[in-house]
Design a protein around this motif. Structure first.
Motif, short mmCIF file in Angstrom:
data_model
loop_
_atom_site.label_atom_id
_atom_site.label_comp_id
_atom_site.label_asym_id
_atom_site.label_seq_id
_atom_site.Cartn_x
_atom_site.Cartn_y
_atom_site.Cartn_z
N ALA A 109 -51.57 100.46 12.05
CA ALA A 109 -51.55 100.93 10.67
C ALA A 109 -50.95 102.32 10.57
N PHE A 110 -51.26 103.18 11.54
CA PHE A 110 -50.69 104.53 11.54
C PHE A 110 -49.17 104.47 11.74
N LEU A 111 -48.73 103.67 12.72
CA LEU A 111 -47.29 103.57 12.99
C LEU A 111 -46.56 102.94 11.81
N LEU A 112 -47.21 101.98 11.16
CA LEU A 112 -46.60 101.36 9.98
C LEU A 112 -46.34 102.39 8.90
N GLY A 113 -47.28 103.31 8.74
CA GLY A 113 -47.11 104.35 7.74
C GLY A 113 -45.91 105.24 8.03
N GLN A 147 -51.40 114.12 14.17
CA GLN A 147 -51.67 113.33 12.97
C GLN A 147 -52.42 112.05 13.32
N TYR A 148 -52.00 111.43 14.44
CA TYR A 148 -52.63 110.17 14.86
C TYR A 148 -54.09 110.39 15.25
N MET A 149 -54.35 111.40 16.05
CA MET A 149 -55.72 111.66 16.50
C MET A 149 -56.62 111.99 15.32
N SER A 150 -56.08 112.77 14.37
CA SER A 150 -56.85 113.10 13.17
C SER A 150 -57.13 111.85 12.35
N TRP A 151 -56.10 111.02 12.17
CA TRP A 151 -56.24 109.76 11.41
C TRP A 151 -57.23 108.84 12.09
N PHE A 152 -57.13 108.71 13.42
CA PHE A 152 -58.01 107.80 14.15
C PHE A 152 -59.46 108.28 14.08
N GLY A 153 -59.68 109.59 14.29
CA GLY A 153 -61.03 110.13 14.23
C GLY A 153 -61.67 109.96 12.86
N ASP A 154 -60.89 110.21 11.81
CA ASP A 154 -61.41 110.04 10.45
C ASP A 154 -61.70 108.57 10.15
N GLY A 187 -54.86 102.14 4.74
CA GLY A 187 -56.26 101.73 4.61
C GLY A 187 -56.41 100.24 4.43
N VAL A 188 -55.58 99.65 3.58
CA VAL A 188 -55.66 98.20 3.34
C VAL A 188 -55.29 97.44 4.61
N VAL A 189 -54.25 97.90 5.31
CA VAL A 189 -53.85 97.24 6.56
C VAL A 189 -54.99 97.26 7.58
N VAL A 190 -55.67 98.40 7.68
CA VAL A 190 -56.80 98.51 8.61
C VAL A 190 -57.91 97.54 8.24
N ILE A 191 -58.28 97.48 6.98
CA ILE A 191 -59.37 96.62 6.56
C ILE A 191 -59.02 95.15 6.75
N VAL A 192 -57.80 94.77 6.39
CA VAL A 192 -57.37 93.38 6.57
C VAL A 192 -57.35 93.02 8.06
N GLY A 193 -56.83 93.92 8.89
CA GLY A 193 -56.78 93.65 10.33
C GLY A 193 -58.16 93.52 10.93
N ILE A 194 -59.08 94.40 10.55
CA ILE A 194 -60.45 94.33 11.07
C ILE A 194 -61.12 93.04 10.60
N THR A 195 -60.82 92.61 9.38
CA THR A 195 -61.37 91.34 8.89
C THR A 195 -60.89 90.18 9.76
N PHE A 196 -59.60 90.20 10.16
CA PHE A 196 -59.08 89.19 11.07
C PHE A 196 -59.87 89.19 12.37
N ALA A 197 -60.05 90.39 12.94
CA ALA A 197 -60.74 90.50 14.23
C ALA A 197 -62.18 90.00 14.13
N LYS A 238 -51.42 106.45 2.31
CA LYS A 238 -52.80 106.36 2.76
C LYS A 238 -53.46 105.05 2.32
N VAL A 239 -53.18 104.62 1.11
CA VAL A 239 -53.76 103.37 0.62
C VAL A 239 -53.20 102.18 1.41
N ILE A 240 -51.89 102.20 1.68
CA ILE A 240 -51.27 101.12 2.46
C ILE A 240 -51.92 101.04 3.83
#
Length: 315
Positions: free
Chosen positions: A24-28, A71-78, A286-296, A282-284
């Motif tokens: 999701a981060f790389l996609l952004g 940016q990635y570490m901050s995004w991942f931690g948050d 966030g949605v990718v993360v939630i959809v991906g976690i739902t798959f998992a 950020k919204v894109i």
């Protein structure tokens, strides 16, 4: 044994979730456009009217001036703390936006997969029990039609007939606005294909089980037809069917995007489409993360359900 099996499957899911967050981060970073321009409420043409100093100020405020790894570490931690950032368009919390949209999407998906599973398993078992007869032929023709019918086209037909002409169901809106009737047409639109696929797998699996020696042994012992089917046939035929149901639930997440937009449902699909048009990074993400976690989590649930239906899997 079951507890260890659950722990092992949960641990196996962790790398998948980490990969989803990273993707999701790389996609952004790959999405064209400047989030700073979007945060100022401008399009690409309007970016030329803003001074470079103003753009740099906004980039600094959004943390876009930092190294990518930072940016990635901050995004991942948050993200681990449930903080997916703020919308660059309206500065609202992405987590809050998703929490508002997620229930609408899940209502639609759960209603759809439940309907598809009930119809698909019933039709598949019915077809298997009448193998070679006219009822079997009709059931198989129904599945062919179901697999061949595009959900988006079916949705347009249902809207035209049942919403526009007959006025039986709402043409758009959410459950909060119209009650459960708001789910009838969207569910019917995207439930047909998965129901047909589940019916096909149920028929094949049931025919295979019915040809096994245990079924003949149960019949030789004098057990009734429906006792054999419900106690010995159906439970043993469900394992591959559950796999199909799990995959179809995951696929429905993609199909729900178009259907939510078409029916004006304020779900994750509509949220994602609006964010793409507004370049709301950020919204894109966030949605990718939630959809991906739902798959998992769906795959995890299927694995756990396997172990309940067939205890040998835990071994």
């Amino acid at each position: 044994m079951f507890f260890k099996f659950v722990i092992r499957r949960v641990l196996f899911s962790i790398p998948t979730i980490v990969g989803i967050v990273t993707l999701a981060f790389l996609l952004g970073k790959l999405i064209p456009g400047d989030p700073a321009v979007a945060a100022l409420g401008l399009d690409l043409d309007g970016a030329s009217t803003v001074s470079q100093e103003e753009l740099e100020r906004v980039r600094t405020e959004l943390g876009l001036d930092r190294p990518v790894i930072v940016q990635y570490m901050s995004w991942f931690g948050d993200a681990l703390q449930g903080d997916l950032g703020r919308s660059s368009v309206n500065r609202e919390s992405v987590t809050a936006l998703i929490l508002r949209a997620f229930p609408n999407t899940m209502f639609l998906l759960l209603t759809t997969i439940s309907t598809a599973a009930l119809i698909g398993i019933s039709l598949g078992v019915f077809s298997a029990l009448h193998r070679g007869k006219s009822a079997d032929l009709v059931a198989r023709l129904v599945t062919i039609v179901g697999v061949s019918t595009p959900p988006f086209w079916l949705a347009l037909v249902l809207i035209l007939v049942f919403a526009f002409n007959l006025n039986l169901f709402p043409m758009n809106g959410s459950v909060a606005e119209h009650g459960w009737t708001a789910l009838v047409l969207p569910t019917a639109s995207i439930a047909l294909q998965p129901a047909a696929l589940i019916a096909r797998m149920s028929r094949s699996s049931m025919l295979e089980v019915l040809s096994q020696d245990m079924i003949r042994t149960a019949a030789a012992k004098g057990l009734g037809r429906w006792t054999i089917i419900l106690r010995h046939g159906l439970p043993n035929a469900l394992s591959p069917v559950i796999t199909v149901i799990g995959f179809q639930f995951a696929n429905l997440m993609g199909g729900a995007v178009a259907i939510e937009v078409l029916f004006g449902m304020p779900g994750l699909g509509s949220l994602l489409i609006n964010a793409i048009f507004e370049n709301d990074l950020k919204v894109i993400q966030g949605v990718v993360v939630i959809v991906g976690i739902t798959f998992a989590l769906t795959n995890l649930a299927v694995d756990l359900l396997y172990s309940v239906i067939d205890p040998r899997i835990k071994l």
